[in-house]
Design a protein around this motif. Structure first.
Motif, PDB file in Angstrom:
ATOM      1  N   ILE A   2      -7.782   0.021   7.505  1.00 50.10           N
ATOM      2  CA  ILE A   2      -8.728   1.062   7.085  1.00 50.10           C
ATOM      3  C   ILE A   2      -7.966   2.051   6.201  1.00 50.10           C
ATOM      4  O   ILE A   2      -6.911   2.564   6.598  1.00 50.10           O
ATOM      5  CB  ILE A   2      -9.295   1.809   8.314  1.00 50.10           C
ATOM      6  N   VAL A   3      -8.513   2.267   4.986  1.00 49.72           N
ATOM      7  CA  VAL A   3      -7.914   3.251   4.068  1.00 49.72           C
ATOM      8  C   VAL A   3      -9.046   4.109   3.495  1.00 49.72           C
ATOM      9  O   VAL A   3     -10.215   3.804   3.688  1.00 49.72           O
ATOM     10  CB  VAL A   3      -7.133   2.569   2.902  1.00 49.72           C
ATOM     11  N   GLU A   4      -8.669   5.166   2.788  1.00 45.42           N
ATOM     12  CA  GLU A   4      -9.708   6.001   2.169  1.00 45.42           C
ATOM     13  C   GLU A   4     -10.453   5.188   1.125  1.00 45.42           C
ATOM     14  O   GLU A   4      -9.853   4.413   0.369  1.00 45.42           O
ATOM     15  CB  GLU A   4      -9.057   7.207   1.480  1.00 45.42           C
ATOM     16  N   LEU A  62       0.838  -1.209   0.000  1.00 42.18           N
ATOM     17  CA  LEU A  62       0.000   0.000   0.000  1.00 42.18           C
ATOM     18  C   LEU A  62       0.871   1.257   0.000  1.00 42.18           C
ATOM     19  O   LEU A  62       0.531   2.261  -0.641  1.00 42.18           O
ATOM     20  CB  LEU A  62      -0.971  -0.010   1.189  1.00 42.18           C
ATOM     21  N   ALA A  63       2.009   1.200   0.688  1.00 41.65           N
ATOM     22  CA  ALA A  63       2.903   2.361   0.706  1.00 41.65           C
ATOM     23  C   ALA A  63       3.375   2.681  -0.711  1.00 41.65           C
ATOM     24  O   ALA A  63       3.400   3.848  -1.130  1.00 41.65           O
ATOM     25  CB  ALA A  63       4.093   2.081   1.621  1.00 41.65           C
ATOM     26  N   GLN A  64       3.727   1.624  -1.455  1.00 39.26           N
ATOM     27  CA  GLN A  64       4.191   1.837  -2.838  1.00 39.26           C
ATOM     28  C   GLN A  64       3.126   2.526  -3.689  1.00 39.26           C
ATOM     29  O   GLN A  64       3.430   3.246  -4.632  1.00 39.26           O
ATOM     30  CB  GLN A  64       4.526   0.497  -3.483  1.00 39.26           C
ATOM     31  N   GLU A  65       1.880   2.279  -3.377  1.00 38.86           N
ATOM     32  CA  GLU A  65       0.777   2.897  -4.135  1.00 38.86           C
ATOM     33  C   GLU A  65       0.426   4.273  -3.562  1.00 38.86           C
ATOM     34  O   GLU A  65      -0.522   4.916  -4.020  1.00 38.86           O
ATOM     35  CB  GLU A  65      -0.474   2.005  -4.085  1.00 38.86           C
ATOM     36  N   GLY A  66       1.133   4.678  -2.513  1.00 39.18           N
ATOM     37  CA  GLY A  66       0.859   5.980  -1.894  1.00 39.18           C
ATOM     38  C   GLY A  66      -0.435   5.981  -1.095  1.00 39.18           C
ATOM     39  O   GLY A  66      -1.078   7.028  -0.932  1.00 39.18           O
ATOM     40  N   ILE A  67      -0.830   4.802  -0.620  1.00 35.62           N
ATOM     41  CA  ILE A  67      -2.081   4.722   0.145  1.00 35.62           C
ATOM     42  C   ILE A  67      -1.763   4.726   1.641  1.00 35.62           C
ATOM     43  O   ILE A  67      -1.002   3.882   2.123  1.00 35.62           O
ATOM     44  CB  ILE A  67      -2.869   3.438  -0.216  1.00 35.62           C
ATOM     45  N   ASN A  68      -2.369   5.684   2.340  1.00 34.72           N
ATOM     46  CA  ASN A  68      -2.125   5.814   3.777  1.00 34.72           C
ATOM     47  C   ASN A  68      -3.066   4.886   4.539  1.00 34.72           C
ATOM     48  O   ASN A  68      -4.253   4.813   4.240  1.00 34.72           O
ATOM     49  CB  ASN A  68      -2.371   7.279   4.156  1.00 34.72           C
ATOM     50  N   ILE A  69      -2.508   4.156   5.527  1.00 36.04           N
ATOM     51  CA  ILE A  69      -3.350   3.248   6.321  1.00 36.04           C
ATOM     52  C   ILE A  69      -3.721   3.965   7.616  1.00 36.04           C
ATOM     53  O   ILE A  69      -2.845   4.430   8.344  1.00 36.04           O
ATOM     54  CB  ILE A  69      -2.596   1.935   6.639  1.00 36.04           C
ATOM     55  N   ARG A  70      -5.026   4.046   7.894  1.00 33.25           N
ATOM     56  CA  ARG A  70      -5.480   4.792   9.070  1.00 33.25           C
ATOM     57  C   ARG A  70      -5.549   3.926  10.326  1.00 33.25           C
ATOM     58  O   ARG A  70      -5.249   4.367  11.409  1.00 33.25           O
ATOM     59  CB  ARG A  70      -6.870   5.414   8.809  1.00 33.25           C
ATOM     60  N   ILE A  71      -6.028   2.685  10.171  1.00 32.33           N
ATOM     61  CA  ILE A  71      -6.133   1.785  11.319  1.00 32.33           C
ATOM     62  C   ILE A  71      -5.706   0.394  10.847  1.00 32.33           C
ATOM     63  O   ILE A  71      -6.017   0.002   9.728  1.00 32.33           O
ATOM     64  CB  ILE A  71      -7.588   1.688  11.851  1.00 32.33           C
TER      65      ILE A  71
END
Ligand code: ADP
Ligand code: ASP
Ligand code: MG
Length: 403
Positions: A382-384, A362-371
């Motif tokens: 949990i992501v957007e 997910l980091a490689q895709e620039g996706i921030n993980i909230r929980i």
């Protein structure tokens, strides 16, 4: 064999499809099987009826909703019975009441307490194909119609199969089995030949609505072998849902589920004192709000941050409950635009690095993980919501599920 066959909403969506289902049943009958078919309402029907009720009232009584919604399945059961009669098959349609399904009193989300199989057994003896209206029973105390929660026809079928000790329970839907992820999101998803009850339960509870989670729980408890298959391609073998020991090869990751029906509630700078969490979560429980993930940060200066997620359906109810806690926190913030991505696999128990792979993907895709939360066989994040599809596809590839 004695078989329970369940047909979901898309399989009985119109008269042509009901005729198609009658052919699947008559073919099995001709092969010599005893058959109990369990049917859903025509697809869209339950939502339509719900909408009617909510047009007339903001808060319709739950027992009236059950009376209303149970009609959807009764329509299909009689129509299917009528078409089979037309082809000279002996049938009897049954409401949940006549099928002997007794539940607790929790209208709209009732639990099955017992099944009296007397009528079912008699009608099998009489040589009838039985068509049961799924999703419904009657309440133990008040003898009223109840329904078993959304997707509840799966539960009707499994519970009947367990109670009558059927040889097999086949669940017919619009996909030909359980896939590594929702094939509508990832066309490269692969069909699984077998999956364990525990993995299926985790996937179903994490948003894979192909099976209702409570039906999988019941199948495990009663040891019912389930097959998920398609009514559109009935000759294609489906997926067997069975005990873990019946599965030789245990993949590290079996599947990925996504649940968009989640809201994140963030409480900032809550007073960090004993009893606050107890008070918040018992108030939510009293309103029947199912809290899913909970994270509390380490307290600083007598304050802490508390985040949790709830189903979108309970959003309004939750906001009302939270009014009471405004004074205990600096700010309460709600985010509807999130989703939960869950990675499931029994093989995780004995492998390391599964979680870190998810985070780096997910980091490689620039996706921030909230929980983040993890259990023995599941990692949930949990992501957007706007990243749901991207995240599922990236993870599917990272774990080589398309191979
Ligand atoms: P029914 O009306 O027959 O009960 P549902 O709509 O409840 O059918 O469930 C079938 C749907 O589940 C499929 O159309 C598919 O989009 C979805 N689905 C989600 N996850 C999966 C999965 N892992 N494998 C197969 N189908 C899935
Ligand atoms: N008709 C009900 C629903 O839409 C039950 C089911 O289809 O299983 O939830
Ligand atoms: Mg369903």
């Amino acid at each position: 064999m004695l078989k329970v066959l369940k047909f979901g909403g898309t399989s009985v969506a119109n008269l042509e499809k009901i005729k198609n289902v009658s052919k699947i049943i008559s073919k099995q009958r001709d092969e010599g099987h005893d058959i109990i078919a369990v049917v859903s309402a025509m697809s869209g029907e339950t939502n339509k009826l719900l909408k009617y009720a909510h047009k007339l009232s903001k808060k319709p009584k739950k027992n009236e909703l059950d009376m209303l919604l149970s009609a959807g399945e009764r329509i299909t059961s009689s129509l299917l019975s009528i078409v089979l009669n037309e082809h000279n098959y002996k049938t009897i349609s049954m409401s949940g009441r006549i099928a002997g399904i007794v539940t607790d009193d929790k209208h709209t989300n009732a639990r099955i307490k017992s099944i009296d199989v007397k009528n079912l057994k008699n009608e099998i003896k009489n040589g009838n194909i039985i068509i049961v209206a799924g999703f419904q029973g009657i309440t133990y105390n008040t003898n009223r119609v109840s329904t078993l929660g959304r997707g509840g026809s799966d539960l009707s079928a499994v519970a009947i199969a367990g109670a009558i000790k059927a040889d097999l329970c086949e669940l017919y839907t619009d996909v030909d089995g359980i896939y590594t992820t929702d094939p509508r999101i990832e066309p490269k998803a692969k069909k699984l030949n077998k999956i364990s009850y525990d993995e299926m339960l985790e996937l179903a509870s994490s948003g894979a609505k192909v099976l209702q989670n409570r039906s999988v729980e019941m199948a495990k408890k009663l040891n019912v072998n389930l097959i998920s298959r398609s009514s559109f391609t009935p000759d294609v073998e489906g997926t067997l849902i069975t005990k873990e020991e019946n599965i030789m090869e245990k993949p590290v990751v079996s599947g990925i589920a996504v649940d968009k029906d989640q809201v994140r509630v963030g409480m900032f700078k809550v007073s960090d004192k004993p009893g606050i969490a107890a008070s918040i979560f018992s108030s939510l429980a009293n309103e029947d709000i199912n809290v899913d993930m909970i994270v509390q940060t380490v307290g600083v200066d007598g304050k802490t941050d508390l985040d949790f997620t709830i189903p979108t359906n309970d959003f309004e109810k939750c906001k009302n409950v939270m009014e009471k806690f405004v004074k205990d926190t600096q700010k309460i913030d709600y985010n509807e635009f999130i989703c939960k991505i869950s990675i499931v696999g029994v093989g995780m128990k004995s492998h390391t690095g599964v979680a870190s792979k998810a985070f780096s993907t997910l980091a490689q895709e620039g996706i921030n993980i909230r929980i983040i939360s993890t259990s023995e066989i599941k990692i949930s994040m949990i992501v957007e919501e706007k990243y749901a599809e991207l995240a599922v596809r990236a993870l599917h590839e990272a774990y080589n599920l398309d191979k």
